[in-house]
Design an enzyme around this catalytic site. Structure first.
Site, mmCIF file in Angstrom:
data_model
loop_
_atom_site.group_PDB
_atom_site.id
_atom_site.type_symbol
_atom_site.label_atom_id
_atom_site.label_comp_id
_atom_site.label_asym_id
_atom_site.label_seq_id
_atom_site.Cartn_x
_atom_site.Cartn_y
_atom_site.Cartn_z
ATOM 1 N N ARG A 107 0.844 -1.186 0.000
ATOM 2 C CA ARG A 107 0.000 0.000 0.000
ATOM 3 C C ARG A 107 0.880 1.235 0.000
ATOM 4 O O ARG A 107 1.703 1.392 0.903
ATOM 5 C CB ARG A 107 -0.835 -0.020 1.285
ATOM 6 C CG ARG A 107 -2.281 0.036 1.039
ATOM 7 C CD ARG A 107 -3.091 -0.046 2.267
ATOM 8 N NE ARG A 107 -2.539 0.451 3.513
ATOM 9 C CZ ARG A 107 -3.271 0.838 4.533
ATOM 10 N NH1 ARG A 107 -4.584 0.826 4.431
ATOM 11 N NH2 ARG A 107 -2.720 1.234 5.649
ATOM 12 N N THR A 111 -0.991 7.552 -0.772
ATOM 13 C CA THR A 111 -2.274 7.450 -1.496
ATOM 14 C C THR A 111 -3.136 6.305 -0.972
ATOM 15 O O THR A 111 -4.326 6.260 -1.260
ATOM 16 C CB THR A 111 -2.027 7.198 -2.991
ATOM 17 O OG1 THR A 111 -1.384 5.914 -3.128
ATOM 18 C CG2 THR A 111 -1.123 8.263 -3.602
ATOM 19 N N ASP A 203 0.524 -2.869 12.259
ATOM 20 C CA ASP A 203 0.968 -3.311 10.926
ATOM 21 C C ASP A 203 1.265 -4.809 10.975
ATOM 22 O O ASP A 203 2.219 -5.252 11.620
ATOM 23 C CB ASP A 203 2.224 -2.530 10.514
ATOM 24 C CG ASP A 203 2.588 -2.798 9.061
ATOM 25 O OD1 ASP A 203 2.597 -1.837 8.275
ATOM 26 O OD2 ASP A 203 2.849 -3.977 8.714
ATOM 27 N N ASP A 206 4.797 -5.999 9.724
ATOM 28 C CA ASP A 206 5.867 -5.656 10.676
ATOM 29 C C ASP A 206 5.801 -6.544 11.916
ATOM 30 O O ASP A 206 6.841 -6.971 12.437
ATOM 31 C CB ASP A 206 5.754 -4.186 11.091
ATOM 32 C CG ASP A 206 6.210 -3.249 9.989
ATOM 33 O OD1 ASP A 206 6.901 -3.713 9.053
ATOM 34 O OD2 ASP A 206 5.879 -2.050 10.061
#
Ligand code: PRP
Ligand code: URA
Length: 212
Positions: A107, A111, A203, A206
């Protein structure tokens, strides 16, 4: 939110317990990976509930008996890289004959649009039941793009397995592909200004791989 007919929320107590530990910021990478693997297996159990069976017979040590075996299409497990990789092994334990394809998307942090960097799918994807896997369904952009790649390569029956979803992601996938059945373990409140699911788990990539 009212669930569309193509969305299944898996509210099994074992699943909910594991999701709670997964969310906890104190859960380290090793335990996080184990939980994602276990959740994927439990999700696959639910997502295969409608698989076709055929009648057969087996001879037990006592007598011959009528019984049933899987008889439908073979399966393709397609993780969206990176985080989807964490779900593959758990599913392969249940479906060892499945083939695995990979879709690389990240991603763009500004944006929030998905950027493709890899796509390698089984050649006979059109003949297989596809399980597209990614622990997080946030805006839904990555899942919708992956579904587009799969369709372009001939995939017909697609199930999406995501551990945690935002309402926005579910709406986006349902709008783009209402024939894709979506399996989730939790539908959270909303997305924050960075496109992260709230409360979510942070995340997923991560936390799986100890990066950042
Ligand atoms: C995460 C996650 C999904 C995507 C979800 O991946 O694993 O693929 O974000 O967001 P969306 O629904 O808004 O598209 P990320 O882009 O962080 O890549 P990574 O797994 O390589 O870290
Ligand atoms: N990707 C993640 O890993 N987590 C989120 O909350 C949103 C996208």
């Amino acid at each position: 939110m009212d669930l569309p007919p193509n969305v299944t929320l898996i509210d099994h107590p074992l699943v909910q317990h594991k999701v709670s530990i997964l969310r906890d910021e104190r859960t380290g990478a090793k335990e996080f990976r184990e939980l994602v693997r276990e959740l994927a297996m439990l999700m696959a159990y639910e997502a295969t509930r409608g698989f076709q069976l055929a009648e057969t017979t087996v001879k037990t040590p006592i007598t011959e008996t009528a019984t049933r075996v899987l008889a439908g299409k073979k399966v393709a497990v397609i993780p969206i890289l990176r985080a989807g990789l964490g779900m593959v092994d758990g599913i392969m334990e249940l479906l060892p004959a499945a083939k695995v394809g990979h879709i690389g998307l990240y991603r763009d942090p500004t944006t929030l649009q998905p950027v493709e960097y890899y796509c390698k799918l089984p050649e006979d994807i059109g003949e297989r039941d596809v399980m597209l896997v990614d622990p997080m369904l946030a805006t839904g952009g990555s899942a919708a793009a992956a579904i587009g790649f799969l369709r372009a390569r001939g995939a017909r029956t697609i199930r999406l397995l995501s551990v945690i979803a935002a309402p926005e992601g579910i709406e986006a996938v349902c709008a783009a592909a209402s024939d894709v059945h979506v399996y989730v373990c939790a539908i959270d409140s909303h997305l924050n200004e960075h496109g992260y699911i709230v409360p979510g788990l942070g995340d997923a990539g991560d936390r799986l791989y100890g990066t950042r």
